[in-house]
Scaffold this motif. Sequence first.
Motif, short mmCIF file in Angstrom:
data_model
loop_
_atom_site.label_atom_id
_atom_site.label_comp_id
_atom_site.label_asym_id
_atom_site.label_seq_id
_atom_site.Cartn_x
_atom_site.Cartn_y
_atom_site.Cartn_z
N LYS A 92 0.83 -1.20 0.00
CA LYS A 92 0.00 0.00 0.00
C LYS A 92 0.87 1.26 0.00
CE LYS A 92 -3.98 2.00 2.38
NZ LYS A 92 -4.90 1.84 3.51
N SER A 93 1.94 1.25 0.78
CA SER A 93 2.86 2.39 0.81
C SER A 93 3.51 2.61 -0.54
CB SER A 93 3.94 2.18 1.88
OG SER A 93 3.37 2.10 3.16
N LEU A 94 3.99 1.54 -1.16
CA LEU A 94 4.62 1.66 -2.48
C LEU A 94 3.62 2.11 -3.54
CD1 LEU A 94 6.93 -1.48 -2.26
CD2 LEU A 94 7.66 0.93 -2.32
N HIS A 95 2.37 1.66 -3.39
CA HIS A 95 1.32 2.10 -4.31
C HIS A 95 1.10 3.61 -4.19
CE1 HIS A 95 -2.23 1.91 -6.82
NE2 HIS A 95 -2.97 2.44 -5.86
N ILE A 96 1.01 4.10 -2.98
CA ILE A 96 0.79 5.53 -2.76
C ILE A 96 1.96 6.35 -3.30
CG2 ILE A 96 0.59 7.32 -0.98
CD1 ILE A 96 -1.02 5.20 0.67
N ILE A 97 3.18 5.90 -3.05
CA ILE A 97 4.37 6.60 -3.57
C ILE A 97 4.34 6.63 -5.10
CG2 ILE A 97 6.89 6.42 -3.81
CD1 ILE A 97 6.84 5.27 -0.87
N VAL A 155 1.69 6.37 -7.06
CA VAL A 155 0.59 7.23 -7.51
C VAL A 155 0.99 8.70 -7.43
CG1 VAL A 155 -1.74 8.04 -6.94
CG2 VAL A 155 -1.26 5.60 -7.00
N ILE A 156 1.61 9.10 -6.32
CA ILE A 156 2.03 10.50 -6.17
C ILE A 156 3.00 10.88 -7.29
CG2 ILE A 156 3.34 12.10 -4.72
CD1 ILE A 156 2.09 10.62 -2.28
N SER A 157 3.95 10.02 -7.57
CA SER A 157 4.92 10.30 -8.63
C SER A 157 4.26 10.37 -10.00
CB SER A 157 6.01 9.21 -8.65
OG SER A 157 6.68 9.18 -7.42
N LEU A 177 1.84 13.63 -14.50
CA LEU A 177 0.65 13.88 -15.31
C LEU A 177 0.17 15.33 -15.19
CD1 LEU A 177 -1.38 10.61 -14.67
CD2 LEU A 177 -0.27 11.28 -16.79
N PHE A 178 0.45 15.96 -14.05
CA PHE A 178 0.10 17.38 -13.89
C PHE A 178 1.12 18.28 -14.59
CE2 PHE A 178 -2.02 16.31 -9.61
CZ PHE A 178 -3.27 16.19 -10.20
N TYR A 179 2.39 17.90 -14.55
CA TYR A 179 3.45 18.78 -15.04
C TYR A 179 3.63 18.72 -16.56
CZ TYR A 179 7.93 21.20 -15.29
OH TYR A 179 8.92 22.09 -15.59
N ALA A 181 6.54 5.27 -12.86
CA ALA A 181 5.55 5.54 -11.82
C ALA A 181 4.21 4.88 -12.18
CB ALA A 181 5.38 7.04 -11.63
N MET A 182 3.83 4.93 -13.45
CA MET A 182 2.60 4.28 -13.87
C MET A 182 2.70 2.77 -13.70
SD MET A 182 0.73 3.92 -17.58
CE MET A 182 2.09 2.94 -18.15
#
Length: 149
Positions: A13-18, A20-22, A27-29, A66-67
């Motif tokens: 779960k932690s690696l998934h969150i990391i 996703v954030i990356s 995707l925003f930038y 990251a994806m």
Amino acid sequence: MTDLLAIAYPWVKSLHIISVISWMAALFYLPRLLVHHTEQVGQTGQTHDLFKMMEYKLATVIMRPAMIGTWIFGLALVLTPGIVDWAAVWPWTKGASVFAMTGFHGWLVGRVRAFAAGENSLSGKRYRIMNEVPTLLMIIIVFSVVVKF
């Protein structure tokens, strides 16, 4: 296998969150880079070459891994017993939104390739509008998982 997934759950779960954030940061930038590339730089010159390099590296060195991490760790979470209630609506809205986010990722990669080939045909305004897509999908995903509607 399912025992291993249950034991590894907090790590996965932690690696998934990391991941996703990356992925979301990229995707925003990237669309913002494309806006500036379109409106300020054009299709030739040293700055164009610099933007092409930045866009390519963002797409391949940050966004793609990251994806992949998001998908791998997300699928591991889905396979962990007791985590997903498949009778509920939320896993389906989240899943559809993740597929849409992946499609948006692919669209961005196509745009990076178009710039690299000197074939951008979209306006800065179009990139600004498209920049809202990951935000809308993120909202759906977060509410799906947290509120579980």
